[in-house]
Design a protein around this motif. Structure first.
Motif, PDB file in Angstrom:
ATOM      1  N   THR A  29       0.849  -1.195   0.000  1.00 36.03           N
ATOM      2  CA  THR A  29       0.000   0.000   0.000  1.00 36.03           C
ATOM      3  C   THR A  29       0.881   1.240   0.000  1.00 36.03           C
ATOM      4  N   PRO A  79       6.027  -7.390   8.318  1.00 34.06           N
ATOM      5  CA  PRO A  79       5.785  -6.278   7.395  1.00 34.06           C
ATOM      6  C   PRO A  79       7.036  -5.425   7.186  1.00 34.06           C
ATOM      7  N   LEU A  81       8.477  -1.475   5.556  1.00 32.69           N
ATOM      8  CA  LEU A  81       8.169  -0.151   5.041  1.00 32.69           C
ATOM      9  C   LEU A  81       9.277   0.222   4.060  1.00 32.69           C
ATOM     10  N   TYR A 105       4.034   0.375   2.263  1.00 31.50           N
ATOM     11  CA  TYR A 105       3.949  -0.591   3.353  1.00 31.50           C
ATOM     12  C   TYR A 105       3.589  -1.952   2.757  1.00 31.50           C
ATOM     13  N   GLU A 107       2.720  -5.898   3.636  1.00 32.72           N
ATOM     14  CA  GLU A 107       2.319  -6.789   4.728  1.00 32.72           C
ATOM     15  C   GLU A 107       1.834  -8.117   4.152  1.00 32.72           C
ATOM     16  N   LYS A 108       1.989  -9.148   4.963  1.00 35.50           N
ATOM     17  CA  LYS A 108       1.515 -10.468   4.547  1.00 35.50           C
ATOM     18  C   LYS A 108       0.018 -10.585   4.836  1.00 35.50           C
ATOM     19  N   VAL A 109      -0.695 -11.288   3.977  1.00 34.05           N
ATOM     20  CA  VAL A 109      -2.099 -11.629   4.246  1.00 34.05           C
ATOM     21  C   VAL A 109      -2.099 -13.044   4.799  1.00 34.05           C
ATOM     22  N   ASP A 110      -2.456 -13.183   6.094  1.00 34.39           N
ATOM     23  CA  ASP A 110      -2.491 -14.550   6.642  1.00 34.39           C
ATOM     24  C   ASP A 110      -3.588 -14.754   7.651  1.00 34.39           C
TER      25      ASP A 110
ATOM     26  N   MET B   1      -2.047  -8.239   7.069  1.00 30.40           N
ATOM     27  CA  MET B   1      -3.480  -8.193   7.362  1.00 30.40           C
ATOM     28  C   MET B   1      -4.035  -9.609   7.493  1.00 30.40           C
ATOM     29  N   GLN B   2      -4.869  -9.819   8.492  1.00 31.62           N
ATOM     30  CA  GLN B   2      -5.483 -11.134   8.673  1.00 31.62           C
ATOM     31  C   GLN B   2      -6.540 -11.352   7.596  1.00 31.62           C
ATOM     32  N   LEU B   3      -6.649 -12.600   7.138  1.00 29.43           N
ATOM     33  CA  LEU B   3      -7.623 -12.903   6.093  1.00 29.43           C
ATOM     34  C   LEU B   3      -9.043 -12.514   6.536  1.00 29.43           C
ATOM     35  N   LEU B   6      -9.539  -8.884   6.016  1.00 28.81           N
ATOM     36  CA  LEU B   6      -9.652  -8.597   4.586  1.00 28.81           C
ATOM     37  C   LEU B   6     -11.044  -8.970   4.078  1.00 28.81           C
ATOM     38  N   ILE B  25       2.155   1.405  11.244  1.00 27.95           N
ATOM     39  CA  ILE B  25       3.144   0.903  10.283  1.00 27.95           C
ATOM     40  C   ILE B  25       4.494   0.606  10.923  1.00 27.95           C
ATOM     41  N   GLY B  28       2.923  -2.802  13.281  1.00 30.21           N
ATOM     42  CA  GLY B  28       2.167  -3.785  12.513  1.00 30.21           C
ATOM     43  C   GLY B  28       0.754  -4.044  13.024  1.00 30.21           C
ATOM     44  N   PHE B  67      -1.439   4.614   9.714  1.00 27.95           N
ATOM     45  CA  PHE B  67      -1.920   4.829   8.362  1.00 27.95           C
ATOM     46  C   PHE B  67      -3.396   4.446   8.327  1.00 27.95           C
TER      47      PHE B  67
END
Lengths: 110, 228
Positions: A29, A79, A81, A105, A107-110, B1-3, B6, B25, B28, B67
């Motif tokens: 992002t 994550p 930056l 930024y 970041e992982k989606v998990d 981000m957690q699924l 999202l 940021i 996290g 952010f």
């Protein structure tokens, strides 16, 4: 879905769908811009573990570097930056030829 | 981000409700705030401001530097009049990311052959419009020249607070339209929201050029809004 002209929600939907399909996914992002930046704050790029991506954080100038960093983020889960400034053409480094600066930024989606 | 987060973001957007994501940021930490829950959030002032502007950005807060991502629903474009201009306007608007619907009770105009890949509804506005969920993230354009079709649709658009409302027709045609809307109880302020003559003044002549003028005006209204 038209991958050439993905809308913001298409990108986030892709992030969800890719993750649900079991792929490692990261979301990048644009969080800050200075000067002339090609994509506004909030713009998204979604990346999978194989380097497939959808969306944009610049005009194509730094996506390659973001994809590489994103694959590390998918591995580590931490994550990052990233900051990109003006390209130094003689040094061949990654940057923005428009003269702006952006922070991204990842970041992982998990 | 957690699924799960999202999924919440995507579900809110699909339901055409605004949603925000607050991200630290540095650390996290992250949370999703639905528009309806903003008033109860510790950062309510910041989030309300961001929601009003529809713009994401960094904020200095008591929680540190965060952010704030603002996700507003995608814009819709509803057109009355399956006319020549609409044949250019609908695909152009789709390319700009709008969900497009064309309403015209005249079946000779409102045919899938004339509008491939566009939602075309061959019904009167009183039947066609309510299910479309016209809202403040919708642009409405009246292009039939026929008060029997355009007027009820304009009233619907005014009542639903569309972010852009435009109506085709000369100044003379619009003056008559203004009189009719006044008789229907709309005040100057409401009627003043209608862009007429429609579109940016770029001396457009052909239907696709008029479509460009209309989309230019819609884009300017969408992007320059402040507090809308």
């Amino acid at each position: 879905m038209d991958t050439m002209l993905a809308r913001d929600e298409d990108i986030l939907k892709a992030a969800e769908d890719w993750r649900k399909a079991g792929r490692g996914v990261a979301l990048a992002t644009v969080v800050e811009t200075w000067g002339s930046a090609p994509r506004p704050t909030g713009s998204n790029l979604v990346i999978d573990e194989e380097g497939n991506f959808l969306g944009s954080v610049s005009g194509g100038c730094v996506e390659g570097a973001v994809v590489t960093e994103a694959m590390d983020v998918i591995d580590s889960g931490k994550p990052r930056l990233l900051e990109f400034g003006v390209a130094d053409e003689t040094a061949w480094n990654v940057g923005l030829s428009c003269g702006g600066r952006i922070r991204v930024y990842v970041e992982k989606v998990d | 981000m957690q699924l799960a987060e999202l999924q919440t973001v995507n579900a809110e957007r699909a339901a055409r409700r605004a949603v925000l994501v607050v991200t630290d940021i540095k650390g996290g930490a992250q949370r999703v705030v639905k528009a309806a829950d903003v008033a109860a959030d510790p950062l309510k002032e910041v989030l309300q401001k961001r929601l009003r502007l529809g713009k994401s950005g960094m904020e200095e807060t008591p929680e540190g530097e965060v952010f704030v991502t603002v996700h507003v629903p995608s814009a819709k474009l509803v057109i009355t009049g399956a006319v020549h201009i609409s044949q250019a306007l609908a695909p152009m608007a789709k390319m700009l990311g709008y969900d497009v619907a064309v309403v015209d009770p005249r079946t000779a105009f409102a045919s899938p052959e004339r509008f491939p890949d566009v939602k075309v509804i061959a019904e009167w506005p009183d039947v066609a419009l309510p299910p479309l969920g016209v809202d403040r993230y919708t642009a409405f354009v009246a292009l039939t020249h026929d008060p029997k079709i355009d007027d009820p649709a304009l009233k619907h658009a005014l009542e639903r607070d569309c972010f852009y409302i435009g109506a085709l027709g000369s100044r003379k045609t619009h003056a008559k339209r203004v009189d009719r809307l006044k008789q229907n109880g709309f005040d100057e302020a409401a009627i003043g929201r209608i862009h007429a003559p429609i579109g940016l003044d770029i001396d457009a002549v052909s239907p696709p050029e008029i479509a460009v003028a209309i989309l230019g005006e819609i884009t300017a209204t969408l992007r320059r809004r402040d507090g809308a």
